[in-house]
Design an enzyme around this catalytic site. Structure first.
Site, PDB file in Angstrom:
ATOM      1  N   ASP A   1      23.449 113.082  68.043  1.00  0.00           N
ATOM      2  CA  ASP A   1      24.876 113.161  67.740  1.00  0.00           C
ATOM      3  C   ASP A   1      25.303 111.792  67.203  1.00  0.00           C
ATOM      4  O   ASP A   1      25.512 110.864  67.969  1.00  0.00           O
ATOM      5  CB  ASP A   1      25.657 113.521  69.006  1.00  0.00           C
ATOM      6  CG  ASP A   1      27.170 113.474  68.781  1.00  0.00           C
ATOM      7  OD1 ASP A   1      27.596 113.210  67.634  1.00  0.00           O
ATOM      8  OD2 ASP A   1      27.918 113.711  69.756  1.00  0.00           O
ATOM      9  N   LYS A  49      35.086 109.702  61.916  1.00  0.00           N
ATOM     10  CA  LYS A  49      34.898 108.283  62.214  1.00  0.00           C
ATOM     11  C   LYS A  49      34.374 107.522  60.995  1.00  0.00           C
ATOM     12  O   LYS A  49      34.976 106.557  60.583  1.00  0.00           O
ATOM     13  CB  LYS A  49      33.954 108.103  63.401  1.00  0.00           C
ATOM     14  CG  LYS A  49      34.646 108.372  64.742  1.00  0.00           C
ATOM     15  CD  LYS A  49      34.222 109.640  65.387  1.00  0.00           C
ATOM     16  CE  LYS A  49      35.078 109.961  66.611  1.00  0.00           C
ATOM     17  NZ  LYS A  49      34.487 111.039  67.397  1.00  0.00           N
ATOM     18  N   TRP A  55      30.387 111.655  75.719  1.00  0.00           N
ATOM     19  CA  TRP A  55      30.041 112.659  74.715  1.00  0.00           C
ATOM     20  C   TRP A  55      28.737 113.371  75.045  1.00  0.00           C
ATOM     21  O   TRP A  55      28.609 114.578  74.843  1.00  0.00           O
ATOM     22  CB  TRP A  55      30.008 112.061  73.315  1.00  0.00           C
ATOM     23  CG  TRP A  55      31.393 111.834  72.804  1.00  0.00           C
ATOM     24  CD1 TRP A  55      31.989 110.628  72.560  1.00  0.00           C
ATOM     25  CD2 TRP A  55      32.396 112.831  72.549  1.00  0.00           C
ATOM     26  NE1 TRP A  55      33.287 110.824  72.158  1.00  0.00           N
ATOM     27  CE2 TRP A  55      33.559 112.150  72.139  1.00  0.00           C
ATOM     28  CE3 TRP A  55      32.419 114.222  72.628  1.00  0.00           C
ATOM     29  CZ2 TRP A  55      34.740 112.831  71.803  1.00  0.00           C
ATOM     30  CZ3 TRP A  55      33.585 114.900  72.300  1.00  0.00           C
ATOM     31  CH2 TRP A  55      34.732 114.209  71.890  1.00  0.00           C
TER      32      TRP A  55
HETATM   33  C1  LIG Z   1      34.292 112.140  68.158  1.00  0.00           C
HETATM   34  C2  LIG Z   1      32.986 112.554  68.683  1.00  0.00           C
HETATM   35  C3  LIG Z   1      32.650 113.904  68.891  1.00  0.00           C
HETATM   36  C4  LIG Z   1      33.626 115.024  68.763  1.00  0.00           C
HETATM   37  O1  LIG Z   1      34.024 115.340  67.552  1.00  0.00           O
HETATM   38  P1  LIG Z   1      35.073 116.531  67.303  1.00  0.00           P
HETATM   39  O2  LIG Z   1      35.113 116.526  65.832  1.00  0.00           O
HETATM   40  O3  LIG Z   1      36.344 116.164  67.968  1.00  0.00           O
HETATM   41  O4  LIG Z   1      34.504 117.767  67.852  1.00  0.00           O
HETATM   42  C5  LIG Z   1      31.377 114.195  69.319  1.00  0.00           C
HETATM   43  N1  LIG Z   1      30.483 113.243  69.568  1.00  0.00           N
HETATM   44  C6  LIG Z   1      30.773 111.933  69.399  1.00  0.00           C
HETATM   45  C7  LIG Z   1      29.738 110.917  69.678  1.00  0.00           C
HETATM   46  C8  LIG Z   1      32.031 111.556  68.958  1.00  0.00           C
HETATM   47  O5  LIG Z   1      32.324 110.255  68.789  1.00  0.00           O
END
Ligand SMILES: *Cc1c(COP(=O)(O)O)cnc(C)c1O
Length: 361
Positions: free
Chosen positions: A173, A197, A102
């Protein structure tokens, strides 16, 4: 089938109580005779619900008053471009820690909007497994507009448990670890997370932004991604994802009822410990990450013989334990055990793993 435990990495398991409430209210929200999806986002009852969700999130994370809390669209990746456009100029240098898949995506996206993305540190192979380079070895820029990192790499199962000590504003993030334990928001410039999540439906995102960083967006930033504009309009510059916002609000209330983030943190660390302890003692299952850098949300593990992977996954599914397949980039297994995963889910997984090893290991 008895109770099912869904280990999907995302979109992921939601609390059963939340889904039940949403189901009960689906045809008749708040006595209106229609669903929450079918009324205006300007309706006073909707606005009240939306503001309450924001307040509940602020309460859970103890967000200081000088931070905006934004409910946005475009998921986690939407923020990969929103961040540089909102808090860095086009000729800026920004620092990124590259700790996994990511981070890599975030780095490439940022490169479209600023003149220099400096990769300050990476993952390396250490004596106790994979780990993040020690901060002493990071190559930080003198004048970075911000420092970005991903405290929980969802695919790799690598986590940074300490907030880095850097001079630039920290952007994190937290798509896969937000609300998993208490957090000192005041240490951050921007915290963002895709919702699927630990918060609610996909496509939705949350950004918690120190107001000090706002006021100088890049010229071309699209209005729906403009933090300051969205803050001014209460995240309703355009029609928000009203259903996702509502569902996130239910999740926040559920978290409060569970005892808030202190209780969630204890529960999450306990769940993760059960699984890591078992894998570490086993000769058949393994995890190759330095224990100091292990995620409490996403736990990858390998079988001694990867020819058994398919049988493991099939059997797990039959036992009501779906979603354990590792990301296609890394293979093996991954148990994603977000807030909604009860401790009983870990017990069910462990007893399946014991059985599987006895039969086929
Ligand atoms: C799932 C995830 C994303 C991406 O999210 P989207 O909603 O698919 O754009 C970004 N960063 C992390 C750490 C993630 O787990």
């Amino acid at each position: 089938m008895s109770q099912l435990f869904n280990f999907s990495a995302g979109p992921a398991m939601l609390p059963v109580d939340v889904l039940k409430q949403a189901q009960e209210e689906l045809l008749n929200w708040n006595g209106r005779g229609v669903s929450v999806m079918e009324i205006s986002h300007r309706d006073p009852a909707y606005v009240r619900m939306a503001r309450e969700a924001e307040q509940d999130l602020r309460d859970l994370l103890e967000v200081p008053d000088d931070y905006d809390v934004l409910f946005l669209q475009g998921g986690g990746r939407g923020q990969f471009s929103a961040v540089p456009q909102n808090i860095a100029s086009a000729d800026a240098t920004v620092d990124y820690l590259d700790t996994g898949i990511w981070s890599g995506f975030a780095i490439r996206e940022a490169g479209k909007f600023v003149s220099k993305v400096n990769v300050a540190g990476q993952v390396k192979e250490g004596a106790r497994g994979k780990e993040v380079q020690s901060p002493a070895d990071w190559q930080l820029s003198d004048n970075a507009a911000y420092f970005h990192y991903c405290p929980n790499e969802t695919v790799d199962g690598i986590a940074l448990h300490d907030i880095p000590l850097v001079n630039a504003p920290i952007v994190a993030d937290m798509s896969s670890n937000i609300l998993s334990e208490p957090l000192d928001v005041s240490k951050f410039g921007v915290i963002y997370a895709g919702a699927q999540k630990n918060i609610g439906p996909s496509g939705f995102a949350i950004a918690i932004v120190n107001k000090k960083l706002l006021g100088n967006p890049q010229k071309q930033v699209s209005s729906i991604m403009d933090y300051q504009l969205q803050a001014k309009d209460g995240s309703m510059y355009n029609t928000p994802n009203t259903f996702a916002w509502y569902l996130a609000g239910l999740v926040f209330k559920w978290l409060k009822a569970q005892g808030g983030l202190t209780a969630m943190g204890e529960r999450n660390h306990h769940k993760a410990r059960l699984l890591y302890d078992f894998v570490d003692k086993s000769d058949f299952y393994s995890n190759n990450i330095n224990p100091d850098y292990r995620s409490i949300m996403n736990i990858p593990f390998q079988l001694a013989d990867d020819k058994l992977d398919e049988a493991f996954l099939k059997g797990a599914e039959k036992e009501g334990l779906p979603g354990l397949k590792g990301h296609r980039f890394v293979g093996g297994m991954r148990a994603s055990i977000y807030n909604a995963m009860p401790p009983e889910g870990i017990e069910a997984l462990l007893s399946y793993m014991v059985d599987f090893e006895r039969k086929l290991g």
